[in-house]
Design a protein around this motif. Structure first.
Motif, PDB file in Angstrom:
ATOM      1  N   ALA A  14       7.177  94.664 -73.772  1.00  0.00           N
ATOM      2  CA  ALA A  14       7.743  93.704 -72.315  1.00  0.00           C
ATOM      3  C   ALA A  14       7.700  93.686 -71.405  1.00  0.00           C
ATOM      4  CB  ALA A  14       9.525  94.710 -73.365  1.00  0.00           C
ATOM      5  N   GLN A  15       7.786  92.852 -70.748  1.00  0.00           N
ATOM      6  CA  GLN A  15       7.574  92.426 -69.765  1.00  0.00           C
ATOM      7  C   GLN A  15       8.714  91.744 -69.180  1.00  0.00           C
ATOM      8  OE1 GLN A  15       3.920  91.192 -68.136  1.00  0.00           O
ATOM      9  NE2 GLN A  15       4.287  90.518 -65.983  1.00  0.00           N
ATOM     10  N   PRO A  16       9.364  92.615 -68.705  1.00  0.00           N
ATOM     11  CA  PRO A  16      10.503  91.498 -67.844  1.00  0.00           C
ATOM     12  C   PRO A  16      10.470  90.799 -66.758  1.00  0.00           C
ATOM     13  CG  PRO A  16      10.681  93.865 -66.923  1.00  0.00           C
ATOM     14  CD  PRO A  16       9.750  93.971 -68.106  1.00  0.00           C
ATOM     15  N   VAL A  17      11.788  89.555 -66.776  1.00  0.00           N
ATOM     16  CA  VAL A  17      11.353  88.902 -65.541  1.00  0.00           C
ATOM     17  C   VAL A  17      12.096  89.550 -63.996  1.00  0.00           C
ATOM     18  CG1 VAL A  17      12.327  86.820 -64.306  1.00  0.00           C
ATOM     19  CG2 VAL A  17      10.945  87.048 -66.898  1.00  0.00           C
ATOM     20  N   PHE A  18      10.549  90.057 -62.582  1.00  0.00           N
ATOM     21  CA  PHE A  18      11.476  90.743 -62.171  1.00  0.00           C
ATOM     22  C   PHE A  18      12.616  90.032 -61.536  1.00  0.00           C
ATOM     23  CE2 PHE A  18      11.126  91.705 -57.438  1.00  0.00           C
ATOM     24  CZ  PHE A  18      11.559  93.336 -57.212  1.00  0.00           C
ATOM     25  N   GLU A  19      12.548  89.329 -61.090  1.00  0.00           N
ATOM     26  CA  GLU A  19      14.126  88.383 -60.614  1.00  0.00           C
ATOM     27  C   GLU A  19      15.142  88.654 -60.807  1.00  0.00           C
ATOM     28  OE1 GLU A  19      10.802  86.707 -61.218  1.00  0.00           O
ATOM     29  OE2 GLU A  19      10.195  86.374 -58.901  1.00  0.00           O
ATOM     30  N   GLU A  20      15.124  88.574 -62.094  1.00  0.00           N
ATOM     31  CA  GLU A  20      16.058  88.809 -63.503  1.00  0.00           C
ATOM     32  C   GLU A  20      16.860  90.930 -63.182  1.00  0.00           C
ATOM     33  OE1 GLU A  20      18.485  86.115 -64.270  1.00  0.00           O
ATOM     34  OE2 GLU A  20      16.638  84.313 -64.013  1.00  0.00           O
ATOM     35  N   SER A  21      15.783  90.942 -62.938  1.00  0.00           N
ATOM     36  CA  SER A  21      16.705  92.645 -63.334  1.00  0.00           C
ATOM     37  C   SER A  21      15.724  93.719 -63.256  1.00  0.00           C
ATOM     38  CB  SER A  21      15.252  93.057 -64.998  1.00  0.00           C
ATOM     39  OG  SER A  21      14.181  93.061 -64.479  1.00  0.00           O
ATOM     40  N   GLY A  22      15.248  93.378 -61.525  1.00  0.00           N
ATOM     41  CA  GLY A  22      15.028  94.386 -59.745  1.00  0.00           C
ATOM     42  C   GLY A  22      13.128  95.383 -61.132  1.00  0.00           C
ATOM     43  N   LEU A  23      13.465  95.216 -62.047  1.00  0.00           N
ATOM     44  CA  LEU A  23      12.618  96.466 -63.373  1.00  0.00           C
ATOM     45  C   LEU A  23      10.778  95.603 -62.779  1.00  0.00           C
ATOM     46  CD1 LEU A  23      13.773  96.516 -66.612  1.00  0.00           C
ATOM     47  CD2 LEU A  23      13.653  98.717 -64.828  1.00  0.00           C
ATOM     48  N   THR A  24      10.433  96.831 -62.787  1.00  0.00           N
ATOM     49  CA  THR A  24       9.650  96.629 -62.416  1.00  0.00           C
ATOM     50  C   THR A  24       8.137  95.593 -63.280  1.00  0.00           C
ATOM     51  OG1 THR A  24       7.941  99.151 -61.219  1.00  0.00           O
ATOM     52  CG2 THR A  24       6.283  97.439 -61.798  1.00  0.00           C
ATOM     53  N   ALA A  25       7.729  94.712 -62.831  1.00  0.00           N
ATOM     54  CA  ALA A  25       6.678  93.828 -63.815  1.00  0.00           C
ATOM     55  C   ALA A  25       5.906  94.085 -65.095  1.00  0.00           C
ATOM     56  CB  ALA A  25       6.988  92.539 -63.158  1.00  0.00           C
ATOM     57  N   ILE A  26       6.252  95.046 -65.619  1.00  0.00           N
ATOM     58  CA  ILE A  26       4.584  95.688 -66.145  1.00  0.00           C
ATOM     59  C   ILE A  26       5.568  95.987 -67.786  1.00  0.00           C
ATOM     60  CG2 ILE A  26       3.479  97.050 -64.199  1.00  0.00           C
ATOM     61  CD1 ILE A  26       5.160  99.514 -65.369  1.00  0.00           C
ATOM     62  N   ALA A  27       4.608  95.605 -68.203  1.00  0.00           N
ATOM     63  CA  ALA A  27       4.850  96.248 -70.148  1.00  0.00           C
ATOM     64  C   ALA A  27       5.777  97.369 -70.182  1.00  0.00           C
ATOM     65  CB  ALA A  27       3.533  95.914 -70.322  1.00  0.00           C
ATOM     66  N   TYR A  28       6.415  97.462 -70.957  1.00  0.00           N
ATOM     67  CA  TYR A  28       7.160  98.511 -71.193  1.00  0.00           C
ATOM     68  C   TYR A  28       7.235  98.682 -72.767  1.00  0.00           C
ATOM     69  CZ  TYR A  28       9.226  98.989 -67.139  1.00  0.00           C
ATOM     70  OH  TYR A  28       9.528  98.280 -65.602  1.00  0.00           O
ATOM     71  N   SER A  29       6.338 100.026 -73.382  1.00  0.00           N
ATOM     72  CA  SER A  29       6.955  99.525 -74.825  1.00  0.00           C
ATOM     73  C   SER A  29       7.509 101.651 -75.409  1.00  0.00           C
ATOM     74  CB  SER A  29       5.014 100.290 -75.266  1.00  0.00           C
ATOM     75  OG  SER A  29       4.175  98.775 -75.746  1.00  0.00           O
ATOM     76  N   LEU A  30       8.240 100.824 -76.205  1.00  0.00           N
ATOM     77  CA  LEU A  30       8.824 102.248 -76.877  1.00  0.00           C
ATOM     78  C   LEU A  30       9.318 102.052 -78.471  1.00  0.00           C
ATOM     79  CD1 LEU A  30      10.963 104.708 -75.971  1.00  0.00           C
ATOM     80  CD2 LEU A  30      12.386 102.809 -75.817  1.00  0.00           C
ATOM     81  N   ARG A  31       9.042 102.861 -79.352  1.00  0.00           N
ATOM     82  CA  ARG A  31       9.736 102.588 -80.900  1.00  0.00           C
ATOM     83  C   ARG A  31      10.424 103.361 -81.246  1.00  0.00           C
ATOM     84  NH1 ARG A  31       6.832 102.410 -86.425  1.00  0.00           N
ATOM     85  NH2 ARG A  31       7.798 100.372 -87.259  1.00  0.00           N
ATOM     86  N   LEU A  32      12.009 103.155 -81.449  1.00  0.00           N
ATOM     87  CA  LEU A  32      13.219 103.868 -82.358  1.00  0.00           C
ATOM     88  C   LEU A  32      13.136 103.791 -83.212  1.00  0.00           C
ATOM     89  CD1 LEU A  32      15.930 103.976 -79.206  1.00  0.00           C
ATOM     90  CD2 LEU A  32      14.424 106.403 -79.874  1.00  0.00           C
ATOM     91  N   MET A  33      13.038 104.590 -85.053  1.00  0.00           N
ATOM     92  CA  MET A  33      13.116 104.792 -86.188  1.00  0.00           C
ATOM     93  C   MET A  33      15.029 105.265 -85.880  1.00  0.00           C
ATOM     94  SD  MET A  33      10.716 103.362 -87.274  1.00  0.00           S
ATOM     95  CE  MET A  33      10.887 104.013 -88.791  1.00  0.00           C
ATOM     96  N   PRO A  34      15.335 105.061 -87.086  1.00  0.00           N
ATOM     97  CA  PRO A  34      16.708 105.885 -87.672  1.00  0.00           C
ATOM     98  C   PRO A  34      16.678 106.973 -87.267  1.00  0.00           C
ATOM     99  CG  PRO A  34      16.318 103.907 -89.012  1.00  0.00           C
ATOM    100  CD  PRO A  34      14.438 104.807 -87.949  1.00  0.00           C
ATOM    101  N   GLY A  35      17.636 107.898 -86.425  1.00  0.00           N
ATOM    102  CA  GLY A  35      17.804 109.057 -86.310  1.00  0.00           C
ATOM    103  C   GLY A  35      17.276 109.238 -85.415  1.00  0.00           C
ATOM    104  N   ASP A  36      15.221 108.611 -84.494  1.00  0.00           N
ATOM    105  CA  ASP A  36      15.390 108.679 -83.773  1.00  0.00           C
ATOM    106  C   ASP A  36      16.220 109.498 -81.867  1.00  0.00           C
ATOM    107  OD1 ASP A  36      12.861 109.569 -84.900  1.00  0.00           O
ATOM    108  OD2 ASP A  36      11.726 107.702 -84.044  1.00  0.00           O
ATOM    109  N   CYS A  37      15.581 109.959 -81.369  1.00  0.00           N
ATOM    110  CA  CYS A  37      16.270 110.086 -79.795  1.00  0.00           C
ATOM    111  C   CYS A  37      15.111 110.246 -78.429  1.00  0.00           C
ATOM    112  CB  CYS A  37      17.078 111.644 -79.970  1.00  0.00           C
ATOM    113  SG  CYS A  37      17.948 111.900 -78.784  1.00  0.00           S
ATOM    114  N   ALA A  38      15.413 109.124 -77.718  1.00  0.00           N
ATOM    115  CA  ALA A  38      14.788 109.523 -76.627  1.00  0.00           C
ATOM    116  C   ALA A  38      14.948 109.990 -75.667  1.00  0.00           C
ATOM    117  CB  ALA A  38      14.228 107.992 -76.502  1.00  0.00           C
ATOM    118  N   LEU A  39      14.605 111.330 -74.668  1.00  0.00           N
ATOM    119  CA  LEU A  39      15.082 111.200 -73.562  1.00  0.00           C
ATOM    120  C   LEU A  39      14.149 111.142 -72.660  1.00  0.00           C
ATOM    121  CD1 LEU A  39      15.596 115.080 -74.722  1.00  0.00           C
ATOM    122  CD2 LEU A  39      17.671 113.307 -74.602  1.00  0.00           C
TER     123      LEU A  39
END
Length: 233
Positions: A14-39
């Protein structure tokens, strides 16, 4: 943990629109299954909040996709998207309190708006959670009249209301405050056992010392993106 095979949250390059978010416009990947916890360790509270917005479908994408409970944020009609956000419990670093209302209404309003649960049932749940987090009951003063500690406890009550399917927790517990950690971890564990996915952001990764187990992922959120942290056993 829950054996449901569908993910709670999935970011697919997922590459966000920088002007809308301020996040670096690079691809972000993450998958959370039920019960998972990302720290996620992140020293910049604004970046953490924007990433939580991204997970909530509030930031448009240049490319890639984000789904929550199997539904693609980018293709959902606005009304259904807001209903889906009703399944997300969130603690924001800046609080997002409305001081014109009592803290009780601030806590209840999301569930009142997004569910058909009777008001009496919601109030009873809010009172129960308030007491679990060390409040004498559901606070009725406006948020600006509460102490910092009581606002933090109230934020936890609001986030855990309605048995959310996804929790986005931005610095939920002050590392220097010990009285909240036990009830917080108890509620977090109960939520994960129900199949809730969790993202817990902190500027102080040492707060997670000893928090280990199945379904825990560790990352750093930097200018370079979301980077996995190797587990040390």
């Amino acid at each position: 943990m829950n054996e449901d095979l569908s993910s709670v949250l999935e970011l697919r390059d997922a590459q966000p629109v920088f002007e809308e978010s301020g996040l670096t416009a690079i691809a972000y990947s993450l998958r959370l299954m039920p019960g998972d916890c990302a720290l996620i360790a992140c020293r910049d509270p604004t970046r953490a909040s924007r990433f939580a917005d991204l997970c909530s479908g509030l930031i448009p994408l240049v490319s890639g996709g984000i789904s929550c409970l199997g539904l693609d944020w980018m293709t959902l009609p606005e009304r259904r998207a807001w209903a889906l956000r009703g399944r997300i419990g969130r603690i924001m670093q800046k609080g997002a309190w409305i001081d014109l209302f009592g803290t009780d209404l601030n806590i209840l309003i999301q569930q009142l708006h997004h569910t058909k649960t009777p008001t009496d049932t919601l109030v009873a749940e809010a009172v129960r959670l308030s007491r679990l987090f060390g409040l004498p009951g559901l606070p009725t003063l406006s948020p600006d009249r509460l102490s910092d500690a009581d606002r933090a406890k109230s934020a936890c009550v609001r986030a855990f209301m309605g048995e959310p399917r996804l929790l986005l927790l931005e610095e939920p517990v002050d590392p220097d405050t010990t009285d909240m950690m036990t009830p917080f971890l108890a509620q977090l564990t109960a939520a994960r056992e129900r199949g809730c996915g969790v993202i817990w952001f902190s500027r102080t990764p040492s707060i997670w010392h000893g928090y280990v187990g199945e379904g825990i992922q560790r990352y750093r959120l930097l200018d370079e993106g979301l980077l996995p942290v190797k587990q040390v056993h």
